[in-house]
Structures are given as C-alpha cells and as structure tokens.
Design a protein around this motif. Structure first.
Motif, PDB file in Angstrom:
ATOM      1  N   TYR A  30      -3.134   2.585 -12.464  1.00 55.92           N
ATOM      2  CA  TYR A  30      -2.737   3.845 -11.488  1.00 55.92           C
ATOM      3  C   TYR A  30      -3.285   5.326 -11.047  1.00 55.92           C
ATOM      4  CZ  TYR A  30       0.248  -0.366 -10.666  1.00 55.92           C
ATOM      5  OH  TYR A  30       1.186  -1.415 -10.532  1.00 55.92           O
ATOM      6  N   SER A  54       1.177  -3.454  -5.506  1.00 59.03           N
ATOM      7  CA  SER A  54       2.564  -3.672  -7.164  1.00 59.03           C
ATOM      8  C   SER A  54       1.662  -4.717  -8.183  1.00 59.03           C
ATOM      9  CB  SER A  54       4.306  -4.351  -6.664  1.00 59.03           C
ATOM     10  OG  SER A  54       3.873  -3.879  -8.098  1.00 59.03           O
ATOM     11  N   LEU A  63       7.645   3.608  -4.577  1.00 60.79           N
ATOM     12  CA  LEU A  63       7.715   4.146  -5.674  1.00 60.79           C
ATOM     13  C   LEU A  63       8.907   3.239  -6.087  1.00 60.79           C
ATOM     14  CD1 LEU A  63       5.902   4.647  -8.009  1.00 60.79           C
ATOM     15  CD2 LEU A  63       6.967   6.815  -7.631  1.00 60.79           C
ATOM     16  N   GLU A  67       6.605   0.650 -11.936  1.00 64.83           N
ATOM     17  CA  GLU A  67       5.917   1.625 -11.977  1.00 64.83           C
ATOM     18  C   GLU A  67       5.736   3.123 -12.312  1.00 64.83           C
ATOM     19  OE1 GLU A  67       4.920   0.454  -7.513  1.00 64.83           O
ATOM     20  OE2 GLU A  67       3.909  -1.311  -8.645  1.00 64.83           O
ATOM     21  N   PRO A 123       3.995   4.790  -2.890  1.00 61.71           N
ATOM     22  CA  PRO A 123       2.918   4.194  -3.775  1.00 61.71           C
ATOM     23  C   PRO A 123       2.087   4.393  -3.487  1.00 61.71           C
ATOM     24  CG  PRO A 123       4.263   2.622  -2.504  1.00 61.71           C
ATOM     25  CD  PRO A 123       4.490   3.969  -2.039  1.00 61.71           C
TER      26      PRO A 123
END
Length: 188
Positions: A30, A54, A63, A67, A123
C-alpha cells in the motif's frame, strides 16, 4: 552553547522501498512513496498510501483497523531500514543492511498497538506519518544481542484532514551473539 542541528531530509528511495515491501503480497503493498526527516537522532517518515482494493475484505468504503496496522508495519519497516542505511543512531548505526534483511520479519514485533479513529478515511488516497519517539536497547543475557524497544506514534489523514492516530510499542528481539572463539575454547 552548542549549535542547533538542522533537520535532515531523506528523499524517497524507490529501490529501498521496493525491497522493504517485497515481503508483502503484491496486492498488499500500500505504501507508494515516503520521505524521511531526521532530527536529534530520531526519524519521522511521511508516506503516501493507496489501497485500490483491500487484500482481505470486500470494500468497506473507509480505512479500517487491519489496514491501519498493515500501513503502520510498512512505515515501520521502511523507517528502520532507512535508519540502518543512513547510520542513524543510537542502535541502528551499528547494523548492516544484511542485519536488517535477516531480522525484518522474524525479529521486529509489535508488542502493543493503540489506535483511535475520529472519522472514516478514504483508502484510495491518504497520507501517513510514522514517528520514532523513543529508542532503547538492553542486553537481557550475555549470550545474546540486545533487546531493542521502540516507542512510536503514527497518524493518517486524507484530503478532508486527520482521521486516525495511535501509538505502538515495538520490540526487536535479540540476535544471538557469535561466541568469542577464545572463550569458547576454554569452556569444557
């Protein structure tokens, strides 16, 4: 009176970042870029993240705690690798990069993590900050290396502002010390 030491900026290093993230599945990498600032022997890393999808759950639209932890780990590993590469003390200035690669997964452990969400974060594009607030090392036994304790903090934000923050206690467990060959020969 001592002169104040100015903070030093360390730009993003794509090769180091890619090597640090190699232990993650490709769909779970990420962290997209990071810049570090070193001041008074402490590192602060600011990172850009993107979670297109995800790695473990259907889209929640925000989010989530899992994560947050994954992103924290990625910042932690990159911050420690940067400290080792740049010889940022007091502990990591004695490590080689091989020491870091050998210890990255089996020896760097989250001992305690606390996070607080104040709102949902997007996210698909957000930023994070990792701060190494405290570093200590102590030898638990004469036949091992030191236990390294890190007090760290983090926060995440998106285009609408802050949304999550926390603190993490990290333990880096000892590496066995190679015995002194002279002492080893004297032992029965």
């Amino acid at each position: 009176m001592t002169a104040a030491v100015e903070p030093r900026t360390i730009p993003d290093n794509p090769q180091l970042r890619e090597r640090v993230l190699r232990c993650y599945k490709p769909n779970c990498r990420y962290l997209r870029s990071a810049t570090s600032t070193v001041h008074d022997g402490r590192i602060r890393l600011t990172a850009a993240f993107e979670i297109g999808e995800s790695c473990y759950i259907d889209d929640t639209g925000h989010l989530n705690a899992v994560e947050v932890n994954i992103c924290y780990n990625q910042m932690l590993y990159l911050a420690v690798a940067t400290c080792v590469r740049e010889k940022i003390g007091p502990v990591f200035d004695t490590w080689s990069m091989e020491d870091f690669w050998r210890r990255q997964l089996p020896a760097i452990l989250i001992a305690r993590m606390r996070s607080t969400f104040t709102r949902g974060l997007d996210p698909r594009g957000f930023s994070g900050e990792f701060r190494m607030d405290d570093v200590a090392a102590r030898r638990l036994r004469p036949d091992t290396g030191p236990l390294v304790s890190l007090g760290t903090s983090f926060r995440y934000w998106d285009s609408d502002g802050d949304g999550c923050q926390g603190t993490v206690a990290v333990a880096i467990v000892p590496d066995p010390v190679v015995p002194d060959p002279v002492v080893a020969r004297r032992q029965p």
